[in-house]
Design a protein around this motif. Structure first.
Motif, mmCIF file in Angstrom:
data_model
loop_
_atom_site.group_PDB
_atom_site.id
_atom_site.type_symbol
_atom_site.label_atom_id
_atom_site.label_comp_id
_atom_site.label_asym_id
_atom_site.label_seq_id
_atom_site.Cartn_x
_atom_site.Cartn_y
_atom_site.Cartn_z
ATOM 1 N N VAL A 80 33.341 19.826 41.778
ATOM 2 C CA VAL A 80 32.795 21.116 42.224
ATOM 3 C C VAL A 80 33.893 21.964 42.854
ATOM 4 O O VAL A 80 33.976 23.174 42.606
ATOM 5 C CB VAL A 80 31.607 20.893 43.184
ATOM 6 N N ASP A 81 34.764 21.350 43.646
ATOM 7 C CA ASP A 81 35.864 22.086 44.270
ATOM 8 C C ASP A 81 36.799 22.687 43.221
ATOM 9 O O ASP A 81 37.422 23.721 43.462
ATOM 10 C CB ASP A 81 36.664 21.185 45.216
ATOM 11 N N ARG A 82 36.907 22.043 42.064
ATOM 12 C CA ARG A 82 37.751 22.558 40.971
ATOM 13 C C ARG A 82 37.021 23.631 40.164
ATOM 14 O O ARG A 82 37.561 24.134 39.181
ATOM 15 C CB ARG A 82 38.165 21.431 40.029
ATOM 16 N N GLY A 83 35.796 23.929 40.541
ATOM 17 C CA GLY A 83 35.027 24.927 39.814
ATOM 18 C C GLY A 83 34.165 24.348 38.709
ATOM 19 O O GLY A 83 33.595 25.088 37.906
ATOM 20 N N GLY A 84 34.039 23.020 38.680
ATOM 21 C CA GLY A 84 33.257 22.363 37.646
ATOM 22 C C GLY A 84 31.773 22.322 37.961
ATOM 23 O O GLY A 84 31.332 22.707 39.052
ATOM 24 N N ARG A 85 31.025 21.850 36.971
ATOM 25 C CA ARG A 85 29.572 21.714 37.089
ATOM 26 C C ARG A 85 29.206 20.322 36.605
ATOM 27 O O ARG A 85 29.648 19.890 35.547
ATOM 28 C CB ARG A 85 28.881 22.799 36.273
ATOM 29 N N VAL A 86 28.388 19.629 37.390
ATOM 30 C CA VAL A 86 28.112 18.204 37.193
ATOM 31 C C VAL A 86 26.653 17.985 36.807
ATOM 32 O O VAL A 86 25.756 18.593 37.403
ATOM 33 C CB VAL A 86 28.439 17.431 38.493
ATOM 34 N N PHE A 87 26.441 17.096 35.834
ATOM 35 C CA PHE A 87 25.089 16.697 35.447
ATOM 36 C C PHE A 87 24.918 15.211 35.737
ATOM 37 O O PHE A 87 25.627 14.378 35.176
ATOM 38 C CB PHE A 87 24.835 16.986 33.963
ATOM 39 N N VAL A 88 23.997 14.873 36.652
ATOM 40 C CA VAL A 88 23.695 13.496 37.038
ATOM 41 C C VAL A 88 22.405 13.104 36.313
ATOM 42 O O VAL A 88 21.408 13.826 36.393
ATOM 43 C CB VAL A 88 23.491 13.376 38.573
ATOM 44 N N TYR A 89 22.438 11.964 35.600
ATOM 45 C CA TYR A 89 21.251 11.584 34.834
ATOM 46 C C TYR A 89 21.063 10.079 34.782
ATOM 47 O O TYR A 89 21.988 9.298 34.985
ATOM 48 C CB TYR A 89 21.324 12.144 33.412
ATOM 49 N N CYS A 90 19.828 9.698 34.550
ATOM 50 C CA CYS A 90 19.465 8.320 34.244
ATOM 51 C C CYS A 90 18.451 8.407 33.104
ATOM 52 O O CYS A 90 18.342 9.455 32.466
ATOM 53 C CB CYS A 90 18.920 7.576 35.459
ATOM 54 N N GLU A 91 17.739 7.347 32.848
ATOM 55 C CA GLU A 91 16.836 7.346 31.700
ATOM 56 C C GLU A 91 15.830 8.502 31.741
ATOM 57 O O GLU A 91 15.675 9.257 30.791
ATOM 58 C CB GLU A 91 16.104 6.018 31.597
ATOM 59 N N ASN A 92 15.154 8.665 32.869
ATOM 60 C CA ASN A 92 14.126 9.702 32.936
ATOM 61 C C ASN A 92 14.423 10.804 33.957
ATOM 62 O O ASN A 92 13.644 11.729 34.112
ATOM 63 C CB ASN A 92 12.746 9.091 33.208
ATOM 64 N N GLY A 93 15.522 10.694 34.681
ATOM 65 C CA GLY A 93 15.923 11.749 35.611
ATOM 66 C C GLY A 93 15.223 11.750 36.951
ATOM 67 O O GLY A 93 15.458 12.638 37.762
ATOM 68 N N ASN A 94 14.381 10.753 37.208
ATOM 69 C CA ASN A 94 13.724 10.731 38.519
ATOM 70 C C ASN A 94 13.778 9.348 39.155
ATOM 71 O O ASN A 94 12.970 9.026 40.003
ATOM 72 C CB ASN A 94 12.282 11.243 38.444
ATOM 73 N N GLY A 95 14.755 8.557 38.765
ATOM 74 C CA GLY A 95 14.934 7.222 39.331
ATOM 75 C C GLY A 95 16.236 7.146 40.111
ATOM 76 O O GLY A 95 16.408 7.813 41.139
ATOM 77 N N LEU A 96 17.154 6.360 39.592
ATOM 78 C CA LEU A 96 18.432 6.158 40.279
ATOM 79 C C LEU A 96 19.260 7.436 40.380
ATOM 80 O O LEU A 96 19.923 7.667 41.391
ATOM 81 C CB LEU A 96 19.233 5.064 39.573
ATOM 82 N N SER A 97 19.223 8.261 39.349
ATOM 83 C CA SER A 97 19.985 9.514 39.419
ATOM 84 C C SER A 97 19.425 10.420 40.510
ATOM 85 O O SER A 97 20.177 11.112 41.199
ATOM 86 C CB SER A 97 19.992 10.226 38.072
ATOM 87 N N ALA A 98 18.124 10.407 40.701
ATOM 88 C CA ALA A 98 17.515 11.203 41.769
ATOM 89 C C ALA A 98 17.945 10.687 43.137
ATOM 90 O O ALA A 98 18.188 11.481 44.056
ATOM 91 C CB ALA A 98 15.994 11.195 41.644
ATOM 92 N N ALA A 99 18.061 9.375 43.281
ATOM 93 C CA ALA A 99 18.528 8.796 44.555
ATOM 94 C C ALA A 99 19.950 9.256 44.862
ATOM 95 O O ALA A 99 20.267 9.604 46.006
ATOM 96 C CB ALA A 99 18.448 7.279 44.512
#
Length: 113
Positions: A80-99
């Motif tokens: 983010v500091d470099r101006g990037g954009r990050v996508f965090v995901y897991c199988e359904n998007g509301n499990g470990l990635s949400a944590a």
């Protein structure tokens, strides 16, 4: 795909497999959050040119997610500091990635001026 913090997005595997969605949101790095049972299909996808997307896989063994919070925070902050954009995901998007995303939201240092 939902923006949970400026330039940090959360969602399901289905979005990570969609180059058009990743490009439309100007994603520069993927963070797949996986366990031994999901690692086989939560891989880092290839872009339209056949190259792997820039990624920081979070491989959680035996429910040991706590050890990943700070490492992931540091990598997301760097991107983010470099101006990037990050996508965090897991199988359904509301499990470990949400944590992981909850931990990022709770850590106010990510967006200090």
């Amino acid at each position: 795909m939902q923006e949970v913090l400026p330039n940090v997005f959360l969602g399901p595997l289905q979005i990570a497999r969609s180059n058009s969605a990743l490009h439309a949101n100007r994603i520069t790095m993927l963070i797949p959050v996986r366990t031994p049972s999901t690692a086989r299909f939560l891989y880092v996808p290839k872009d339209d040119n056949g190259k792997l997307w820039s990624a920081f896989p979070v491989d959680i063994q035996h429910d040991q997610i706590m050890g990943w919070f700070h490492k992931t925070y540091l990598r997301v902050k760097e991107e983010v500091d470099r101006g990037g954009r990050v996508f965090v995901y897991c199988e359904n998007g509301n499990g470990l990635s949400a944590a992981i995303c909850v931990a990022l939201v709770m850590d106010s240092r990510l967006y200090l001026l």
